[in-house]
Scaffold this active site. Structure first.
Site, mmCIF file in Angstrom:
data_model
loop_
_atom_site.group_PDB
_atom_site.id
_atom_site.type_symbol
_atom_site.label_atom_id
_atom_site.label_comp_id
_atom_site.label_asym_id
_atom_site.label_seq_id
_atom_site.Cartn_x
_atom_site.Cartn_y
_atom_site.Cartn_z
ATOM 1 N N LYS A 147 0.822 -1.205 0.000
ATOM 2 C CA LYS A 147 0.000 0.000 0.000
ATOM 3 C C LYS A 147 0.857 1.256 0.000
ATOM 4 C CE LYS A 147 -2.770 1.126 3.530
ATOM 5 N NZ LYS A 147 -3.978 1.377 4.356
ATOM 6 N N SER A 148 1.882 1.294 0.826
ATOM 7 C CA SER A 148 2.743 2.479 0.903
ATOM 8 C C SER A 148 3.385 2.782 -0.444
ATOM 9 C CB SER A 148 3.834 2.277 1.961
ATOM 10 O OG SER A 148 3.285 2.139 3.244
ATOM 11 N N ARG A 157 2.708 6.000 -3.334
ATOM 12 C CA ARG A 157 3.836 6.807 -3.802
ATOM 13 C C ARG A 157 4.041 6.662 -5.305
ATOM 14 N NH1 ARG A 157 4.195 5.634 1.440
ATOM 15 N NH2 ARG A 157 5.446 6.912 2.867
ATOM 16 N N GLY A 201 -4.957 7.914 5.774
ATOM 17 C CA GLY A 201 -4.125 8.955 6.365
ATOM 18 C C GLY A 201 -2.840 9.157 5.589
ATOM 19 N N ARG A 257 -8.849 12.102 12.614
ATOM 20 C CA ARG A 257 -7.413 11.970 12.853
ATOM 21 C C ARG A 257 -6.714 13.319 12.723
ATOM 22 N NH1 ARG A 257 -5.492 6.963 9.250
ATOM 23 N NH2 ARG A 257 -3.562 7.344 10.388
ATOM 24 N N GLN A 291 5.189 9.291 7.402
ATOM 25 C CA GLN A 291 4.234 10.148 6.705
ATOM 26 C C GLN A 291 4.663 11.613 6.752
ATOM 27 O OE1 GLN A 291 0.317 9.463 8.261
ATOM 28 N NE2 GLN A 291 0.202 7.359 7.497
ATOM 29 N N ASP A 301 2.254 -0.967 11.863
ATOM 30 C CA ASP A 301 0.923 -1.450 11.490
ATOM 31 C C ASP A 301 0.677 -2.894 11.902
ATOM 32 O OD1 ASP A 301 0.024 0.926 10.308
ATOM 33 O OD2 ASP A 301 1.004 0.444 8.416
ATOM 34 N N ARG A 335 -5.604 2.663 18.200
ATOM 35 C CA ARG A 335 -5.330 1.252 17.911
ATOM 36 C C ARG A 335 -4.778 0.529 19.130
ATOM 37 N NH1 ARG A 335 -2.591 0.390 12.200
ATOM 38 N NH2 ARG A 335 -4.681 0.632 11.323
ATOM 39 N N ARG A 383 -7.150 -3.091 10.021
ATOM 40 C CA ARG A 383 -6.158 -4.003 10.601
ATOM 41 C C ARG A 383 -6.696 -4.670 11.872
ATOM 42 N NH1 ARG A 383 -2.053 -3.393 7.199
ATOM 43 N NH2 ARG A 383 -1.689 -1.298 6.357
#
Length: 447
Positions: free
Chosen positions: A31-32, A36, A103, A131, A178, A329, A360, A405
């Protein structure tokens, strides 16, 4: 007769111990890296082709946002084709940018938008609107951009970017990939050299992909184990094809499930092995997990390998705080593993978990407690007294708080536990792991 509209159907799931998990599955793309790839290809000059892109809701929101900013993005067979606009050439969007649950997308895109002379408006779903954005808006305001948010620095947010951005020098107060990435991406269209110092090394996908697109990024180590990243502004990105590896954070769920369910053996090909992302693999091996890597290679600037996992009796572990950035995560599903392990586990330095899709840390504690596990929090540490077996565990209803998650971690708990586990809402799993249920069922999971 008076008509009442039907209430929305919540996709409740029940997970139970299925017997051994066996087979080969490919988990979705990282995902990251997917976020990008779309962003940098949109800022590049020329045409980029991306294979293996995660087609989850979070990433598709990024694709929609970059289209709204002028990039041409189409899906052709198993590839995504992006015709970029070039740094500094993004167009003003005609509508609000809705980042859904992501996010990562919201914060990274804030950096890009801050150094473009356009005005944009950003929102997200109920979870993302709760958030905090201050961690990026505060440093980015220093480059000349203006941000207007709701109270508490929350979305929706207006971003008035500047076409004459000042390069930032910023020392991160806490480790955050981030925030680091938002500042680096803002620096692409700024005057001068952008410099970010991080106290602990965080995932470096932004730096790797900037290099892949031809940007000169310098990384220097600090005496205390941190890093200083610098790049020269007014950069030019050249289109380069990208192969996205399978996401190690997504792989975490079948890995832990196979480790806990006796008699299991699974294979996960093409998983990303970036050393700043593999803290969970290190931790599981310390717990006695059988996790082998075959066919190691490099694809698109990222190390990749095929994982083979066999069930094992796990033991308790003491995870140092400095490992947190490499597995931030994965703590919910690691906590599940610890509940079944023999002995006490202490997971240290988890303050960052309080500002994820949910709190979380609190939600993970609740997940374990409702299913019979012995867990407590001391400061920013989570302490879990492992049961050493599945006996007596499970039977609870997990409230996921719209956190994908947590939902997947609860399902893993149910697969390993003596009693079935109910999960209140699994709809959000698609934000990061589309096809999770079908892939786990293919391995033999009972859902």
């Amino acid at each position: 007769m008076e008509h009442h509209p039907s209430a929305p159907v919540i996709p409740l799931s029940v997970a139970r111990n299925p017997g051994p998990l066996r087979g080969t599955i490919r988990v979705p793309g990282d995902k990251s890296i997917s976020h990008r790839a779309l962003m940098l290809a949109s800022l590049a000059e020329g045409r980029t082709r991306v294979t293996g892109l995660l087609e989850g809701e979070d990433v598709l929101r990024t694709a929609d946002a970059m289209r709204a900013l002028g990039a041409v993005i189409v899906r052709e067979n198993d590839q995504w084709v992006i015709d970029g606009k070039g740094v500094g050439a993004l167009q003003e969007p005609s509508d609000i940018l809705d980042m859904g649950n992501s996010g990562t997308a919201a914060r990274l895109l804030s950096g890009i938008l801050s150094s473009h002379a356009i005005t944009s408006f950003m929102t997200g779903d109920a979870s993302l609107r709760g958030r905090p954005m201050r961690r990026v808006t505060q440093p980015l305001s220093g480059n000349g951009a203006c941000f207007a948010t709701r109270s508490g620095e929350k979305l929706p947010m207006a971003i008035i970017g500047t076409g004459d951005a000042t390069a930032l020098t910023y020392c991160l107060p806490v480790a955050s990939a981030q925030v680091k990435s938002a500042i680096l991406l803002a620096g692409l269209n700024a005057r001068g050299k952008t410099r970010v110092e991080e106290p602990v090394a965080t995932r470096d996908h932004t730096e790797n992909m900037l290099r892949h697109f031809g940007v000169d990024v310098d990384v220097a180590l600090t005496p205390n184990g941190g890093r200083v990243i610098t790049l020269e502004g007014r950069a030019s990105l050249k289109a380069r094809d990208v192969a996205v590896p399978a996401d190690p954070s997504s792989a975490a769920f079948p890995i832990v499930a196979a480790s806990l369910v006796p008699g299991s053996e699974i294979r996960l090909p093409g998983v990303g092995l970036n050393p700043l992302r593999t803290g969970l693999f290190t931790t599981l091996r310390e717990m006695g997990a059988v996790l082998d890597i075959e066919n190691e290679r490099v694809e698109g600037g990222e190390p990749v390998g095929d994982l083979v996992v066999r069930s094992a009796q796990l033991r308790g572990v003491d995870v140092p705080a400095e490992r947190a950035p490499s597995m931030i995560d994965e703590y919910p599903v690691l906590a599940v593993a610890c509940a079944f392990a023999t002995g006490t586990s202490r997971l240290r330095g988890l303050e960052e978990l309080r500002v994820k899709e949910s709190d979380r840390l609190a939600a993970t504690v609740a997940l374990l407690k409702v299913n019979g596990a012995d867990v407590r929090v001391e400061g920013d540490d989570m302490i879990i007294e492992g049961r050493g077996s599945a006996q007596g565990l499970g039977g609870g209803l997990v409230e996921t708080q719209m956190d994908h998650r947590l939902a997947m971690s609860a399902i893993v708990f149910g697969l390993a536990a003596e009693k079935p586990v109910k999960v209140d809402d699994t709809g959000f799993i698609n934000t990061s792991f589309p096809g999770f249920t079908s892939l786990m069922t293919a391995l033999g999971a009972a859902l």
